[in-house]
Motif scaffolding. Structure first.
Motif, PDB file in Angstrom:
ATOM      1  N   HIS C  76       0.855  -1.128   0.011  1.00  8.91           N
ATOM      2  CA  HIS C  76       0.141   0.019  -0.013  1.00  8.91           C
ATOM      3  C   HIS C  76       0.948   1.292   0.002  1.00  8.91           C
ATOM      4  CE1 HIS C  76      -3.595  -2.418   0.387  1.00  8.91           C
ATOM      5  NE2 HIS C  76      -3.195  -2.878   1.575  1.00  8.91           N
ATOM      6  N   CYS C  77       2.244   1.123  -0.336  1.00 10.08           N
ATOM      7  CA  CYS C  77       2.984   2.362  -0.325  1.00 10.08           C
ATOM      8  C   CYS C  77       3.484   2.905  -1.470  1.00 10.08           C
ATOM      9  CB  CYS C  77       4.301   2.082   0.514  1.00 10.08           C
ATOM     10  SG  CYS C  77       3.907   1.723   2.171  1.00 10.08           S
ATOM     11  N   ARG C  78       2.813   2.322  -2.614  1.00 12.34           N
ATOM     12  CA  ARG C  78       3.214   2.734  -3.931  1.00 12.34           C
ATOM     13  C   ARG C  78       3.214   4.338  -3.985  1.00 12.34           C
ATOM     14  NH1 ARG C  78       4.507  -0.475  -7.954  1.00 12.34           N
ATOM     15  NH2 ARG C  78       4.524   0.297 -10.106  1.00 12.34           N
ATOM     16  N   THR C  79       4.176   4.770  -4.654  1.00 14.72           N
ATOM     17  CA  THR C  79       4.051   6.460  -4.611  1.00 14.72           C
ATOM     18  C   THR C  79       4.143   6.838  -6.215  1.00 14.72           C
ATOM     19  OG1 THR C  79       6.515   6.638  -4.637  1.00 14.72           O
ATOM     20  CG2 THR C  79       5.396   6.489  -2.601  1.00 14.72           C
ATOM     21  N   GLU C  80       4.262   7.918  -6.408  1.00 20.02           N
ATOM     22  CA  GLU C  80       4.389   8.661  -7.897  1.00 20.02           C
ATOM     23  C   GLU C  80       5.861   8.672  -8.061  1.00 20.02           C
ATOM     24  OE1 GLU C  80       3.840  10.189  -4.923  1.00 20.02           O
ATOM     25  OE2 GLU C  80       5.490  11.765  -5.283  1.00 20.02           O
ATOM     26  N   ASP C  81       6.704   8.458  -7.283  1.00 21.38           N
ATOM     27  CA  ASP C  81       8.254   8.535  -7.322  1.00 21.38           C
ATOM     28  C   ASP C  81       8.693   7.270  -7.698  1.00 21.38           C
ATOM     29  OD1 ASP C  81      10.960   8.526  -7.128  1.00 21.38           O
ATOM     30  OD2 ASP C  81      10.643  10.271  -5.701  1.00 21.38           O
ATOM     31  N   SER C  82       9.387   7.107  -8.932  1.00 22.92           N
ATOM     32  CA  SER C  82       9.494   5.721  -9.157  1.00 22.92           C
ATOM     33  C   SER C  82      10.965   5.193  -8.477  1.00 22.92           C
ATOM     34  CB  SER C  82       9.951   5.786 -10.807  1.00 22.92           C
ATOM     35  OG  SER C  82      11.300   5.767 -11.156  1.00 22.92           O
ATOM     36  N   TYR C  83      11.797   6.255  -8.040  1.00 20.23           N
ATOM     37  CA  TYR C  83      13.060   5.817  -7.299  1.00 20.23           C
ATOM     38  C   TYR C  83      12.539   5.245  -5.988  1.00 20.23           C
ATOM     39  CZ  TYR C  83      17.180   6.276  -4.568  1.00 20.23           C
ATOM     40  OH  TYR C  83      18.252   5.976  -3.706  1.00 20.23           O
ATOM     41  N   VAL C  84      11.479   5.743  -5.206  1.00 17.55           N
ATOM     42  CA  VAL C  84      10.843   5.401  -4.127  1.00 17.55           C
ATOM     43  C   VAL C  84      10.413   4.183  -4.207  1.00 17.55           C
ATOM     44  CG1 VAL C  84       9.308   5.739  -2.280  1.00 17.55           C
ATOM     45  CG2 VAL C  84      10.837   7.792  -3.064  1.00 17.55           C
ATOM     46  N   ASN C  85       9.487   3.807  -5.423  1.00 19.36           N
ATOM     47  CA  ASN C  85       9.128   2.661  -5.588  1.00 19.36           C
ATOM     48  C   ASN C  85      10.144   1.470  -5.622  1.00 19.36           C
ATOM     49  OD1 ASN C  85       6.691   3.747  -5.492  1.00 19.36           O
ATOM     50  ND2 ASN C  85       6.317   4.035  -7.852  1.00 19.36           N
ATOM     51  N   ARG C  86      11.224   1.826  -6.574  1.00 14.88           N
ATOM     52  CA  ARG C  86      12.041   0.747  -6.448  1.00 14.88           C
ATOM     53  C   ARG C  86      12.856   0.396  -5.205  1.00 14.88           C
ATOM     54  NH1 ARG C  86      15.471   3.445 -11.122  1.00 14.88           N
ATOM     55  NH2 ARG C  86      17.050   1.784 -11.187  1.00 14.88           N
ATOM     56  N   LYS C  87      13.071   1.374  -4.360  1.00 11.55           N
ATOM     57  CA  LYS C  87      13.596   1.004  -2.998  1.00 11.55           C
ATOM     58  C   LYS C  87      12.653   0.468  -2.273  1.00 11.55           C
ATOM     59  CE  LYS C  87      17.675   2.641  -3.798  1.00 11.55           C
ATOM     60  NZ  LYS C  87      18.753   1.715  -3.911  1.00 11.55           N
ATOM     61  N   ILE C  88      11.250   0.707  -2.262  1.00 11.42           N
ATOM     62  CA  ILE C  88      10.331  -0.122  -1.484  1.00 11.42           C
ATOM     63  C   ILE C  88      10.461  -1.450  -1.997  1.00 11.42           C
ATOM     64  CG2 ILE C  88       7.777  -0.397  -1.039  1.00 11.42           C
ATOM     65  CD1 ILE C  88       7.714   2.755  -1.202  1.00 11.42           C
ATOM     66  N   SER C  89      10.376  -1.692  -3.423  1.00 11.02           N
ATOM     67  CA  SER C  89      10.556  -3.142  -3.948  1.00 11.02           C
ATOM     68  C   SER C  89      11.723  -3.805  -3.319  1.00 11.02           C
ATOM     69  CB  SER C  89      10.693  -3.031  -5.554  1.00 11.02           C
ATOM     70  OG  SER C  89      10.999  -4.358  -5.897  1.00 11.02           O
ATOM     71  N   SER C  90      12.837  -3.097  -3.376  1.00  6.69           N
ATOM     72  CA  SER C  90      14.112  -3.939  -2.844  1.00  6.69           C
ATOM     73  C   SER C  90      14.039  -4.272  -1.151  1.00  6.69           C
ATOM     74  CB  SER C  90      15.144  -2.874  -2.743  1.00  6.69           C
ATOM     75  OG  SER C  90      16.168  -3.242  -2.041  1.00  6.69           O
ATOM     76  N   ILE C  91      13.484  -3.211  -0.357  1.00  5.79           N
ATOM     77  CA  ILE C  91      13.148  -3.555   1.021  1.00  5.79           C
ATOM     78  C   ILE C  91      12.107  -4.753   1.124  1.00  5.79           C
ATOM     79  CG2 ILE C  91      12.305  -2.701   3.091  1.00  5.79           C
ATOM     80  CD1 ILE C  91      13.228   0.084   2.238  1.00  5.79           C
ATOM     81  N   ALA C  92      11.042  -4.712   0.170  1.00  6.43           N
ATOM     82  CA  ALA C  92      10.160  -5.864   0.401  1.00  6.43           C
ATOM     83  C   ALA C  92      10.620  -7.154   0.155  1.00  6.43           C
ATOM     84  CB  ALA C  92       8.695  -5.180  -0.677  1.00  6.43           C
ATOM     85  N   ASN C  93      11.356  -7.390  -0.993  1.00  9.31           N
ATOM     86  CA  ASN C  93      11.986  -8.664  -1.313  1.00  9.31           C
ATOM     87  C   ASN C  93      12.940  -8.919  -0.167  1.00  9.31           C
ATOM     88  OD1 ASN C  93      11.000  -9.557  -4.190  1.00  9.31           O
ATOM     89  ND2 ASN C  93      11.133  -7.382  -4.351  1.00  9.31           N
ATOM     90  N   SER C  94      13.747  -8.086   0.280  1.00  9.60           N
ATOM     91  CA  SER C  94      14.778  -8.298   1.376  1.00  9.60           C
ATOM     92  C   SER C  94      13.833  -8.917   2.494  1.00  9.60           C
ATOM     93  CB  SER C  94      15.501  -7.084   1.789  1.00  9.60           C
ATOM     94  OG  SER C  94      16.319  -7.001   0.673  1.00  9.60           O
ATOM     95  N   PHE C  95      12.661  -8.476   2.847  1.00 16.04           N
ATOM     96  CA  PHE C  95      12.034  -8.645   3.756  1.00 16.04           C
ATOM     97  C   PHE C  95      11.216 -10.217   3.724  1.00 16.04           C
ATOM     98  CE2 PHE C  95      10.643  -6.217   7.390  1.00 16.04           C
ATOM     99  CZ  PHE C  95      11.499  -5.208   7.504  1.00 16.04           C
ATOM    100  N   LEU C  96      10.964 -10.313   2.333  1.00 17.07           N
ATOM    101  CA  LEU C  96      10.473 -11.813   2.042  1.00 17.07           C
ATOM    102  C   LEU C  96      11.622 -13.073   2.284  1.00 17.07           C
ATOM    103  CD1 LEU C  96       7.621 -12.334   0.886  1.00 17.07           C
ATOM    104  CD2 LEU C  96       8.865 -12.372  -1.434  1.00 17.07           C
ATOM    105  N   SER C  97      12.851 -12.335   2.040  1.00 20.88           N
ATOM    106  CA  SER C  97      14.020 -13.170   2.226  1.00 20.88           C
ATOM    107  C   SER C  97      14.184 -13.536   3.841  1.00 20.88           C
ATOM    108  CB  SER C  97      15.129 -12.461   1.515  1.00 20.88           C
ATOM    109  OG  SER C  97      16.136 -13.633   1.253  1.00 20.88           O
ATOM    110  N   LEU C  98      14.120 -12.310   4.363  1.00 22.02           N
ATOM    111  CA  LEU C  98      14.185 -12.563   5.995  1.00 22.02           C
ATOM    112  C   LEU C  98      13.183 -13.308   6.667  1.00 22.02           C
ATOM    113  CD1 LEU C  98      15.361 -11.891   8.573  1.00 22.02           C
ATOM    114  CD2 LEU C  98      14.153  -9.513   8.526  1.00 22.02           C
TER     115      LEU C  98
END
Lengths: 215, 204, 152
Positions: C76-98
């Motif tokens: 639910h954190c998608r933003t209009e900023d593609s850089y922010v979205n990419r970083k959220i994806s990175s964190i989210a995938n790392s959390f999946l791994s954790l």
């Protein structure tokens, strides 16, 4: 009292400047205002939200306010805010971003003391202390705040101009088998891995190994 | 949109945790063809409606290669796709066959230089990025069974390994270790040096 | 205590790129926190800080908070900023791994949940559901630093 018109330009660049968890709120005066501007400061703990005025920073004309005491619990996060007053006019309250003392502080380099023998130098490192309210208060080393704290030590041979680097966790180190009668300069840096923080390198402390008595 | 053929031969080149997506050029006579790349992590497949995320550094680029290192920053399976555009024409997405997980990156032995400075054993290692540590093994020449190890996390300088006994030879080898994927490289070539002093002769 | 990438959560020992998650969060922290105007409520710290949790229950809370962030927050954190979205994806995938690493501990019964953690997790859900979804998700993401500080 006279009605205050909040049409004064706002204080600029309101931010926390933190060194060893001495957390000072700083700002720039409103654009285009000379002398005679006064300020009020308030702060709040994130998640509590109640704004608390800082009495010692009520109608001050300086552009900083020490909030170290109010923000000393580094398990919390904080906001602070500043309002400017001039000739019956005032600005809006201008807030900082959320401040996390644990990750947003700058760490000073360690203190370095060196001694030497004929063929070795001994180095003792001391991590800086966390800010404290008064000299009488018990000191807390940043080592206790950041358990993963390590030191990078640089040793420069002034004759050969060669520089060696050591990474150590404890606070004392001996470099043996050096050349007698030679000047060595030592500087050190603190590195914390979680969270990722590092100090600058300290200034260089130079010492000479004693001359070889047999030579 | 008039259709272009999708890019072919889409593949990943991944060495030392640097990951590149590459593909064959789409040829359109008299037109400049541009390409755009998107990625999808396991999270996007399982929790975000299989959404794709554009890599803006690789949007409408002329090159047939994209550095995806910054976005492949978790040890999960990623999907990648690229499409071509020329004028008003656009291709379907060409998708990398299967998935890419950074755990498969190839790790090369580190470049290393061993120095004897008087009685001091030193090593210089190449800078490979924050994901890398170095396991440096060293031993007195001829005493491989009594190897010592030092973990080096910062390599921007000459690292002090140990002090050496007068006139003795010491040998060193190193490998990289990437904690994020829990894998290490092969060892570098062994290099041997000799401490100052002493008269014994030895051959490398 | 945690090395750069080893989390010791009671009997559960997990290898994780905390530095990468921390770096990803630091690069979007100001952006995300600026989108959260509600300073009087914390999702993770109300009424008590995570630091009050007993060490024996750290694994349970870490495991459930990973699931909370993966299932309820990042999407639910998608933003209009593609850089922010990419970083959220990175964190989210790392959390999946954790979470996958923590799941192994859970299956080996090294991640037990006591009453205290159950209540704390219930409170976090109440705090979260007290706001509309987007505000709650953005606030939770802005508080990721609180979670990382506590985990490390």
């Amino acid at each position: 009292s006279g009605e205050l018109y909040c049409s004064l330009p706002n204080p600029r660049n309101v931010h926390f400047e933190s060194v060893n968890m001495k957390n000072v709120l700083r700002w720039l005066p409103p654009e285009g205002t000379g002398a005679g501007v006064f300020y009020r400061v308030k702060y709040s703990v994130y998640g509590v939200g109640k704004w608390i005025r800082k009495p010692e920073c009520k109608y001050i004309n300086r552009t900083w306010c020490d909030l170290s005491s109010e923000t000393s619990d580094y398990e919390e996060q904080y906001y602070a805010s500043v309002k400017a007053f001039l000739n019956g006019m005032c600005s809006d309250w201008i807030e900082t971003t959320r401040f996390n003392p644990l990750t947003d502080t700058t760490i000073d380099p360690p203190m370095v003391s060196v001694s030497s023998t004929e063929k070795s130098i001994s180095i003792i490192l001391t991590a800086p202390e966390k800010w404290k309210r008064s000299p009488e208060e018990e000191s807390v080393s940043l080592l206790q705040v950041y358990p993963g704290l390590q030191y990078n030590v640089s040793v420069l041979n002034k004759k050969t101009k060669k520089r060696w680097f050591f990474s150590i966790s404890n606070t004392t180190m001996v470099v043996p088998w050096l050349e007698p009668g030679t000047a060595y300069c030592v500087s050190a840096q603190i590195r914390v891995t979680t969270p990722l923080l590092h100090s600058q390198f300290s200034k260089e402390y130079c010492i000479s190994t004693l001359k070889d008595k047999t030579a | 949109d008039a259709l272009l053929p999708p890019p072919q031969n889409i593949s990943i080149l991944s060495t030392n945790m640097k990951h590149f997506l590459t593909w064959s050029p789409v040829i359109v006579q008299g037109e400049a063809v541009r390409y755009s790349v998107e990625f999808q992590g396991e999270y996007e497949r399982e929790y975000a409606n299989e959404s794709w995320i554009p890599i803006c550094e690789c949007s409408l680029i002329a090159a047939t290669e994209c550095n995806i290192t910054e976005d492949i920053s978790a040890t999960v399976a990623y999907k990648l796709r690229v499409r071509a555009e020329a004028g008003a024409a656009r291709s379907e997405w060409g998708t990398l066959k299967g998935f890419f997980n950074r755990i498969t990156t190839s790790l090369t032995p580190p470049l290393m230089k061993v120095i004897a400075d008087g009685y001091h054993l030193l090593v210089e290692l190449e800078e490979m990025g924050p994901a890398f540590q170095f396991w440096v093994l060293y031993w007195k020449k001829g005493q491989e069974s009594r190897m010592q190890q030092k973990v080096v996390k910062e390599v921007s300088h000459m690292i002090h390994l140990d002090t050496m006994e007068e006139g003795l030879g010491y040998c060193v080898k190193a490998q990289t270790y990437v904690e994020a994927i829990n894998r290490s490289s092969g060892f570098s070539q062994t290099q041997c040096v000799r401490a100052q002093g002493g008269t014994s002769m030895w051959l490398v | 205590t945690a090395g750069n990438n080893i989390l010791q959560l009671g009997p559960c020992r997990v290898s994780m790129s905390m530095a990468e998650i921390r770096s990803g969060f630091n690069s979007i922290k100001a952006n995300i926190q600026a989108r959260d105007p509600i300073k009087s409520l914390s999702i993770l710290s109300y009424p008590h800080s995570l630091h009050k949790v007993k060490p024996s229950e750290r694994c349970c809370i870490t495991h459930h908070l990973c699931s909370f962030y993966v299932a309820k927050v990042f999407r639910h954190c998608r933003t209009e900023d593609s850089y922010v979205n990419r970083k959220i994806s990175s964190i989210a995938n790392s959390f999946l791994s954790l979470r996958r690493n923590l799941q192994h501990c859970h299956e080996q019964n090294k991640c037990m949940c006591g009453q205290e953690s159950t209540e704390k997790l219930k409170q976090i859900t109440v705090n979260y559901e007290g706001l509309n979804v987007t505000s709650a998700a953005i606030k939770s993401l802005g508080e990721l630093g609180i979670l990382l500080d506590w985990m490390e």
